[in-house]
Scaffold this active site. Sequence first.
Site, short mmCIF file in Angstrom:
data_model
loop_
_atom_site.label_atom_id
_atom_site.label_comp_id
_atom_site.label_asym_id
_atom_site.label_seq_id
_atom_site.Cartn_x
_atom_site.Cartn_y
_atom_site.Cartn_z
CG HIS A 146 -13.27 -19.48 47.71
ND1 HIS A 146 -12.59 -18.15 47.24
CD2 HIS A 146 -12.52 -19.61 48.92
CE1 HIS A 146 -11.86 -18.00 47.74
NE2 HIS A 146 -10.71 -18.36 48.45
CD GLU A 165 -12.41 -22.58 51.78
OE1 GLU A 165 -11.01 -22.26 52.65
OE2 GLU A 165 -11.83 -22.40 50.42
CG HIS A 166 -12.70 -17.64 53.06
ND1 HIS A 166 -11.87 -17.05 53.51
CD2 HIS A 166 -12.01 -18.36 52.72
CE1 HIS A 166 -10.72 -17.14 52.44
NE2 HIS A 166 -11.35 -18.03 51.52
#
Length: 1027
Positions: free
Chosen positions: A102, A105-106
Amino acid sequence: MFRQSKTVLQKLRNLRFQWQNPSWRFRSTSATERALQYQEGQKIHGFTVKEVVTVPDLFLTAVKLTHDNTGAQYLHAARDDKNNLFSVQLRTTPMDNTGVPHILEHTVLCGSEKYPCRDPFFKMLNRSLSTFMNAFTASDFTMYPFSTQNGKDFQNLLSVYLDAVFFPCLRELDFWQEGWRLENENPTDPTSPLVFKGVVFNEMKGAFSDNERVYAQHLQNKLYPDHTYSVVSGGEPLAIPDLSWEQLKHFHATHYHPSNARFFTYGDLPLEQHLKQIQEEALSKFERTEPDTAVPNQPHWDRPREDHVTCSPDAMSPDAAKQNTLCMSYLLGDITDTFEGFTLSLLSSLMISGPNSPFYKTLIEPKIGTNFSSVVGYDGSTKEASFSIGLQGMAEEDTEKVKQIIVQTIDEIIANGFEEERIEALLHKIEIQMKHQSTSFGLSLASYIASCWNHDGDPVQLLKISDSVAQFRQALKDNPRFLQEKVLLYFKDNTHRLTLSMSPDEAYLEKQVKAEEEKLQKKVQALSESDKKDIYEKGLELLSVQSKIQDASCLPALKVSDIEPTIAVTPVEMGTAGGVPVQYCEQPTNGMVYFRAMCSLNTLPEDLKLYVPLFCSVITKMGCGGLDYRQQAQQMELKTGGMSISTSVNPDYSNMDMYEQGVLLSSSCLERNLPDMFHLWSDIFNSPHFDDEERLRVLVMMSAQELANGISYSGHMYAMTRAARSLTPTGELQETFGGMEQVKFMKRIAEMPDLTQILRTLPRIKRHILNPLNMRCAVNSTPQKMSDAAGQLDNFMSNVASNKKDRKPVRSDITERPLDPLAAPGSGPSRKLITEPNFKPCQMKTFFPMPFPINFVSECIRTVPFTHEDYASLNILSRMMTAKYLHREIREKGGAYGGGARVGGGLFTFYSYRDPNSVQTLSTFRKSVDWVRSGQFTQQDIDEAKLSVFSAVDSPVAPSNKGMGRFLSGITDELKQAHRERLFAVTDKSLVDVAGRYLGIGQRTCGVAILGPENDTIKKDPSWVVK
């Protein structure tokens, strides 16, 4: 963005098929025909064609390819749809709770080799005409999709996405900003305490303040305890600070490789161009690897397990003593078996969907709980699917009873099976879902195939829905006990079953705060003085990088001159049916007919207003005519694509204190079922049932529970609605119908021991609303079917004529606006708007204490309506402030998950989402106005804001929704074109001017609202109303 699992039927429901009849778009050959020219074995730009298949159900041709050098998989869905989509997904299988996929992904979206500026992703939002741009982290894959209607834009975005995914910078400062960091509370003051900060850290704190979310996460982790599904891929807030920058880079190196990637493109742009660009810009730079990312099957248990978790109490719960959840989850088969998945998904719907399903009858109707558990039904988002059934909003002492009911219901299903008519109703639903067209078909398709393809299932097989339907019908024909045998195998005899209960703990939030404090202290105690000095200096460095004006010139961009100067006109025809005005709009609806009716609330007594949303949600679910509510639900499923009623409040386009109030009836059906659909509406108008208190209680409990559950996810919407309440008459009504006022009202009703007073209220409302004299209709269908639809509408109107009653409006100030803008005033049918000439806007600040660790903050300012000459400038201003100031201050520096400004309904609205700050964010809103007034922006900033506004203005509209803007709010194509020209004409001078005139202190009337944790600053300030 962290995404949770979704059931296949939900995915199917999102799979709204969009089709433009080729005769409506002139071109030499259609995209589907062009794609048929590819041959198996053909080599194109480093790829080899593996399969070419037509999928007539979805009007597309699928081309499957493999990249020769890296083994990357590729699927192209050629379709005559100009909203083209690209997506690349990577199998990401974390083995700890740090949220590494996550945070990655950022972070990959924060700059790459070719585009090293900070945050190209957010900058491209304003340099393109994209119809969608995002990224998702699921349990076992990460997906990067975008869509656009412009070919040049597609190439620009593809270049940015490929570089971000395969060649990101992954700078340490970006990891601190997006993931987590230790920093002084005030970064410029080394004596202020050290705290945890970071965008994902706060996002996940917000996500875990949602009890439904907490439960779903635990359920998955405990049902699949042996591999990647046992961890939180989005990140467990207290585990996130265990992730190091080195680990992040290692995860990218091992997972973000073409050999571990699946590429998907969709739409009418030529495939070769995509392949050439992907090969040249990314894949040619890699050699094949063997990614070690496969997910093994979960070893099956030899006996069922039980477990228990806790959550925070829900202040909005209708019954404080009933806040427990209990659910049984079963591990099913591998999702790559397409037909088995299809069968289990249908079986799940038969078991739980609607009032005719066995579990609805045994669990929901006895009112043991308020609704099914937050995880319910088939879930095909993991390598092996699962099925869950249970209740939320129940008392602890009913735990054993609920377990028994679940086991007994499964036995009953095995003994009795399902009625044929219910199976037909479900297959009809699938037929409608395949015919109904949406504007985001490519995105729905990408999501629909993602999980199965991720585990090497065949995505093309998944698209052949008709094949699965035919195979399903045959299986039932060959073996009438086909479904019962599945229930026996997967539920009765399945020892891999988890029973998970959840109960509220009064000290839950306190324990979380304490655990975070302990984690923090542990980290801080390990620091030397020089470490602390380092942290302070790094904090200053990050702040200085965040504050620098970015040079984004390396990024590709469209120009304002790339925007179409005029809009495409949507022709509509005005007519009447039984004296009721009708708008007819001919569209390529693919064999569907869409019906809407707007019914005015002008004659409804004020004391009944609060009850209108409840009336809307139950009127189509209580039974009507000769049908009880079960039969009514069955007929709706068999004959329509759904029938619903919702509140509708439309501010006037030229006067802030004028609005239309009503309810909107909406339904759709296949052309062959038109008479049946109108017959159902006739029964709802003529003889709705209002006599079953038990049925009403079930609907009220479900509704109150859904509203309470929605606050932690949509807190910013509730904050914006409340902040607007005291500024316009529309704002007041919207708070009544859909704000915190409505949530609290439904909670009160759910707490009533006796609902007879409500049952008596409903017919009173019905007499005012379902009255043909206060009504206007709209029909969208194919040209061939329009006259038939008009005839059926005529019959419907004569069938409900007995409901006509001339009633006086409650308010005397009514303004009439002609439905046909070219007609002389007073000469034809009109929209009747309420005018409140004496409305006095007032300042109001409201705080709602909530059991969340983060805030939702909003401030609204009264400005001007749609047709006012300044509206366009305010619209561009809101986008520019969001992109150039608020994003930086609220998200990058402040650590909130999101924030910005928007315009609509005569209001300029600021908001923040999952925000660690509260009152400080309000001062950021004010500083953003000073920033604009000082003129610290460039022509490029204005052009980017224009692109961003036009990408919303020109977003595609489905055939079912064409002409609806005009029908609902009277905004004609001419008004839209005039607004368009004003948008093009906005200058730097007009932006500074409107900021001073409407947003400057002293110029403005504003409302403020915050939902968030207990707040001493606010409590001590008498200017706040604390709820």
